[in-house]
Structure formats: C-alpha cells, structure tokens
Design an enzyme around this catalytic site. Sequence first.
Site, PDB file in Angstrom:
ATOM      1  N   ARG A 115       7.426 -68.377  34.953  1.00 40.97           N
ATOM      2  CA  ARG A 115       7.742 -69.814  34.960  1.00 40.97           C
ATOM      3  C   ARG A 115       6.582 -70.627  35.512  1.00 40.97           C
ATOM      4  NH1 ARG A 115      13.325 -68.746  37.327  1.00 40.97           N
ATOM      5  NH2 ARG A 115      12.604 -69.921  39.111  1.00 40.97           N
ATOM      6  N   ARG A 144       9.443 -80.013  28.385  1.00 42.46           N
ATOM      7  CA  ARG A 144       8.666 -78.957  29.037  1.00 42.46           C
ATOM      8  C   ARG A 144       7.374 -78.659  28.277  1.00 42.46           C
ATOM      9  NH1 ARG A 144      12.837 -77.125  32.629  1.00 42.46           N
ATOM     10  NH2 ARG A 144      12.675 -74.954  33.066  1.00 42.46           N
ATOM     11  N   ARG A 159      16.506 -68.896  47.577  1.00 37.62           N
ATOM     12  CA  ARG A 159      17.584 -69.779  47.090  1.00 37.62           C
ATOM     13  C   ARG A 159      18.855 -68.975  46.821  1.00 37.62           C
ATOM     14  NH1 ARG A 159      16.403 -73.892  42.329  1.00 37.62           N
ATOM     15  NH2 ARG A 159      15.374 -72.147  41.311  1.00 37.62           N
ATOM     16  N   LYS A 181      14.031 -81.166  41.939  1.00 40.96           N
ATOM     17  CA  LYS A 181      14.384 -82.092  40.850  1.00 40.96           C
ATOM     18  C   LYS A 181      15.869 -82.445  40.876  1.00 40.96           C
ATOM     19  CE  LYS A 181      13.200 -79.350  37.678  1.00 40.96           C
ATOM     20  NZ  LYS A 181      12.583 -78.153  37.345  1.00 40.96           N
TER      21      LYS A 181
END
Length: 226
Positions: free
Chosen positions: A167, A89, A123, A14
Amino acid sequence: MRKYVIMGVQGSGKGTQSQLLSADLDIVHISVGDIFRWNVQNHTKMGAYVRRTMAAGELVSDDLVESVVRDRLTGHDWNYGFIIDGFPRNRAQAEFFLESYDIDGVIVLDLPDSEVRRRVLNRRVCQNCGMNYNLLDNSPTVPGQCDMCGAELATREDDTEEALAVRLRDYHEKTNPVLDVFRRKEYVITVDARPAPEVVQADIREQLGLPPFKSDGPAPEGSAVA
Ligand code: AMP
C-alpha cells in the site's frame, strides 16, 4: 454546497478528519474502503470479488471503483455537499471524477512512513460498530473489547507488514500523479497529520478558510488511526 476530497496513506486519519468535518458542516462522508468492507462483511457478490484484492493491499479495478462512486453519488443524500475518502487513488480515477464534479478543496494528510507503520500495525477495529483503537495511544479499557459496544476487537485483514508495504509503495507511486491532476484546477492543501486529531482538524479548517474547530463536541467515531 461543499465538495471535498481527502487523501492520505492508511493510518493518516482520513476517516477521523472526515467525520469531524462532515458532522460539523452537515456534509456526507463517503469512504470507498468502507463500502468495500461492508460488501465483504455482508458476503455480496462484489465482496467475494474484492476480498482477496483488499487483503493483499492491492487496488480494486478502476471500473468497479468508478461504478461504486457513481452509484453512491447519484444516491444524492448530499444536499450540503460531501467529503470523499480513499478516492481517487490514481490519475485515471481523478480524471473520471473531475469530469462529473467540481471540487472545492483537496485535503492531503501528510504522514511519514515510519509513523504510518507504527499506527497501522497497532490498529484494532471493533467488529460490530467500527470504532478504531490504537494499542499504543488509545487502547480499549478492557483489552480486546470495544469501549462503546463491548464487541470483540480485531485486526483489519490488510493491516499486515506485507500488505502495508504494498500500500505504501502504491500510494507514493500514484499520489503525485493524482495531485498533478488536481493542482491544474483545484485547491490542494497539505496538512501535517502527526499532531492530535483536533490540531489536524484546526489546521484543515484554517487552510480551507472554514470556521474554527470547536473541540467540545462529541468524540469522533473512531480515533486517530481511521
Ligand atoms: P481504504 O480503507 O481506503 O484503505 O481502502 C481499503 C481497500 O479498498 C484498499 O486497499 C483497496 O483494495 C480498496 N480501495 C479503496 N479505495 C480504492 C480506490 N479508490 N481504488 C482502488 N481500490 C480502492
């Protein structure tokens, strides 16, 4: 004026896609997660309140998120438009948002959970400039050190197996209701987020009817995992 929402699970790109689009169209990129991270790093009152929630991979309360978004958008440095990332969200946030803004397009970045896991757990983020790396596809030249500014790289506090599981579950439960709200009024496009960032960007532009992506510009801030 162009107003877009970009949605997708962590690691779907994103941030990278928003930056590519915002730099070219001269629109403002608003990342709600970045606003919260800034508050945590700068030890504000809000930062103290949201830190644990974020670290656990849970969602911050709708009231707080809505007031952050309202403040940011009334700041009005977005004469040519904006692309908002990480919001809404859930259904309540989507309804709040649509009461105030007409959206030109909702971009959904689609990525299988297995690929999300691979990207997110590898990451690393620069502590200083925020550049993103992925140890599998895009590792820094010197291990643990940012290519851009030389500062130390770290793992995001919420990039753990446990937080990621929360998540992902949350994302799947809450995204479809959000999309239902948007589909009633807005133009929703779904893009395969697996290919390289330039390919994903080209697909977004084609589906939104925007001019084609020229990949000879400067590299986006961050990489395929933002
Ligand atoms: P992100 O960078 O978008 O993954 O956001 C990081 C964290 O910020 C999330 O795990 C949440 O704790 C919080 N957050 C960001 N956007 C929202 C939102 N729209 N609603 C609730 N919490 C959010």
